[in-house]
Scaffold this active site. Structure first.
Site, short mmCIF file in Angstrom:
data_model
loop_
_atom_site.label_atom_id
_atom_site.label_comp_id
_atom_site.label_asym_id
_atom_site.label_seq_id
_atom_site.Cartn_x
_atom_site.Cartn_y
_atom_site.Cartn_z
N ASP A 1 -5.62 5.00 -7.61
CA ASP A 1 -4.67 4.86 -6.50
C ASP A 1 -3.94 3.51 -6.61
O ASP A 1 -4.09 2.65 -5.75
CB ASP A 1 -5.40 4.99 -5.14
CG ASP A 1 -6.51 3.97 -4.95
OD1 ASP A 1 -7.04 3.44 -5.95
OD2 ASP A 1 -6.86 3.67 -3.78
N ASP B 1 -5.81 -3.76 -8.77
CA ASP B 1 -6.90 -3.72 -9.75
C ASP B 1 -6.90 -2.40 -10.52
O ASP B 1 -7.30 -2.36 -11.68
CB ASP B 1 -8.26 -3.97 -9.07
CG ASP B 1 -8.49 -3.06 -7.88
OD1 ASP B 1 -7.57 -2.87 -7.07
OD2 ASP B 1 -9.60 -2.52 -7.77
N ASP B 2 -6.38 -1.33 -9.91
CA ASP B 2 -6.18 -0.08 -10.65
C ASP B 2 -5.25 -0.32 -11.84
O ASP B 2 -5.43 0.26 -12.91
CB ASP B 2 -5.52 0.98 -9.76
CG ASP B 2 -6.28 1.26 -8.48
OD1 ASP B 2 -6.92 2.30 -8.37
OD2 ASP B 2 -6.22 0.41 -7.56
N ASN C 1 -16.25 -3.75 2.65
CA ASN C 1 -15.01 -4.53 2.79
C ASN C 1 -14.04 -3.87 3.77
O ASN C 1 -13.20 -4.55 4.35
CB ASN C 1 -14.35 -4.81 1.42
CG ASN C 1 -14.01 -3.55 0.64
OD1 ASN C 1 -14.23 -2.42 1.10
ND2 ASN C 1 -13.46 -3.72 -0.55
N GLU D 1 -17.48 0.28 1.88
CA GLU D 1 -16.46 -0.11 0.90
C GLU D 1 -15.27 0.84 1.02
O GLU D 1 -15.45 2.02 1.31
CB GLU D 1 -17.09 -0.08 -0.51
CG GLU D 1 -16.17 -0.47 -1.65
CD GLU D 1 -15.24 0.62 -2.09
OE1 GLU D 1 -14.11 0.30 -2.53
OE2 GLU D 1 -15.61 1.80 -1.98
N ASN E 1 -13.11 2.67 -0.93
CA ASN E 1 -12.96 3.99 -1.58
C ASN E 1 -13.87 5.03 -0.94
O ASN E 1 -13.52 6.22 -0.87
CB ASN E 1 -13.26 3.91 -3.08
CG ASN E 1 -12.17 3.16 -3.83
OD1 ASN E 1 -11.05 3.04 -3.35
ND2 ASN E 1 -12.52 2.64 -5.00
N HIS F 1 -11.80 -5.19 -9.37
CA HIS F 1 -12.77 -4.11 -9.18
C HIS F 1 -12.70 -2.98 -10.24
O HIS F 1 -13.66 -2.73 -10.96
CB HIS F 1 -12.54 -3.41 -7.84
CG HIS F 1 -12.53 -4.27 -6.64
ND1 HIS F 1 -13.66 -4.74 -6.03
CD2 HIS F 1 -11.50 -4.74 -5.88
CE1 HIS F 1 -13.36 -5.44 -4.95
NE2 HIS F 1 -12.04 -5.46 -4.83
N ASP F 2 -11.54 -2.29 -10.24
CA ASP F 2 -11.49 -0.99 -10.93
C ASP F 2 -11.61 -1.11 -12.44
O ASP F 2 -12.10 -0.20 -13.12
CB ASP F 2 -10.17 -0.27 -10.58
CG ASP F 2 -10.11 0.08 -9.11
OD1 ASP F 2 -11.13 -0.01 -8.41
OD2 ASP F 2 -9.01 0.47 -8.66
C1 BDR Z 1 -11.43 -0.68 -4.03
O1 BDR Z 1 -10.50 -0.45 -2.99
C2 BDR Z 1 -9.19 -0.57 -3.47
O2 BDR Z 1 -8.42 -1.33 -2.60
C3 BDR Z 1 -9.27 -1.15 -4.85
O3 BDR Z 1 -8.26 -0.62 -5.68
C4 BDR Z 1 -10.65 -0.75 -5.33
O4 BDR Z 1 -10.62 0.52 -5.95
C5 BDR Z 1 -12.22 -1.92 -3.71
O5 BDR Z 1 -12.92 -1.75 -2.50
CA CA Z 2 -8.53 1.60 -6.59
#
Ligand code: BDR
Ligand code: CA
Length: 325
Positions: A9, A13-14, A157, A163, A165, A238-239
């Site tokens: 998405d 970080d993707d 988060n 989290e 996702n 992250h990703d």
């Molecule tokens: C995840 O949430 C998205 O905002 C980032 O791309 C990552 O996949 C981190 O919590």
């Molecule tokens: Ca992501």
């Protein structure tokens, strides 16, 4: 060579996950599928095409689910901005979307390859993956593994416990963790070790050229957002960790746990509940009336940051070199 479908998405970080998947010699990127998450489906799909244009990547890109299975949609505008990828200049797409729905792309790609040769790498909400496993349950046996960014065993988060996702589509995540396939959970506990530090940014700067600048602009925007929202000095990448872990099997230290998703808690919806088999102090046995399943999920605990940084830098250098930069 590990074959992967990257379900994402984009998202800052993707974007780095896409670059790593396309630029690492140990990864064969079979396709990119998109799912609503950081922003709406049209926005994240457009971003996927823009990232491909910026990096000279040409692989199938298929758009998927525009809303979660059950839970009302939320996006992460505070972190990723109005476009979902605010910061860098987003080039015009250089090719058309694959005409298939992401779910059909995933099913057809997995079923047309030899058994146990394709990894699914979901780094957004798990809507597409849950829909694919429901539409064609045979993929569950056939994929080599699912390595997902999501969840955590300590903190959230989006909320205190959840989290992003998993929070966005908890019902989809619950189905994926319950599936009888090899799942690795790369959660926040791990990805908060994968920061785009000043050292990493300097190394990317030293590559020079448009693609390196694109990456620095990504980290510039998301770095400010992470500072403002979470008071982090540097943004987590992250990703990209999920892709990096397939490129380098030494990258992560994992521990086995039973992992499921809280679907009903007023304060805890979207939390990943992890019961570790062998981690001292983190194995709580089975509570009466609440039998926990077997510890089959690999939970990522520790990152080798030096190896991760090398993988990120090398993939950007390789893509920049193939663009003649
Ligand atoms: C995840 O949430 C998205 O905002 C980032 O791309 C990552 O996949 C981190 O919590
Ligand atoms: Ca992501």
């Amino acid at each position: 060579m590990e074959k992967i479908i990257l379900d994402c998405d984009p998202g800052h970080d993707d974007a780095i996950a896409i670059l790593l998947a396309a630029g690492n010699p140990n990864i064969e990127l079979l396709g990119i599928t998109t799912v609503a998450g950081n922003q709406t489906l049209p926005k994240v799909t457009r971003n996927a095409l823009a990232i491909c244009a910026a990096a000279g990547i040409e692989v199938p890109v298929a758009a998927g689910a525009s809303v979660p299975l059950v839970t009302p949609q939320v996006v992460a505008e505070d972190i990723h901005g109005d476009t979902g990828l605010d910061g860098p200049v987003l080039p015009e797409p250089t090719f058309e979307l694959d005409p298939r729905h992401a779910v059909d792309f995933i099913i057809e790609t997995v079923m047309s390859h030899e058994p146990k040769t394709v990894h699914l790498v979901p780094v957004g909400p798990l809507t597409n993956i849950a829909l694919a496993m429901r539409k064609e349950p045979a993929i569950i046996d056939r994929v080599k593994s699912v390595i997902l960014m999501g969840g955590s065993y300590t903190r959230g988060n989006s909320t205190v416990c959840a989290e992003f996702n998993i929070y966005v589509d908890p019902e989809a995540a619950e189905a994926v963790f319950r599936g009888a396939w090899d799942v690795t959970m790369v959660g926040l506990d791990l990805t908060h070790q994968a920061l785009a530090t000043a050292e990493l940014q300097d190394r990317v700067r030293a590559i020079g050229g448009d693609l390196a600048q694109f990456v620095l602009d990504i980290w510039g925007f998301v770095g400010s957002a992470y500072k403002k929202v979470y008071e982090f000095d540097y943004p987590p990448v992250h990703d990209a960790v999920c892709v990096a872990a397939l490129a380098d099997p030494q990258l992560l230290t994992c521990a086995k746990a039973f992992v499921t998703v809280e679907l009903h808690g007023q304060w805890t919806k979207g939390m990943t509940v992890a019961n570790f088999a062998d981690v001292p102090g983190m194995h709580h046995g089975s509570s009466e009336g609440l039998p926990m399943g077997a510890a089959t999920t690999d939970v990522a605990m520790k990152l080798d940051w030096d190896r991760f940084a090398d993988l990120v830098v090398d993939s950007i250098s390789a893509l920049a070199a193939s663009k003649g930069q």
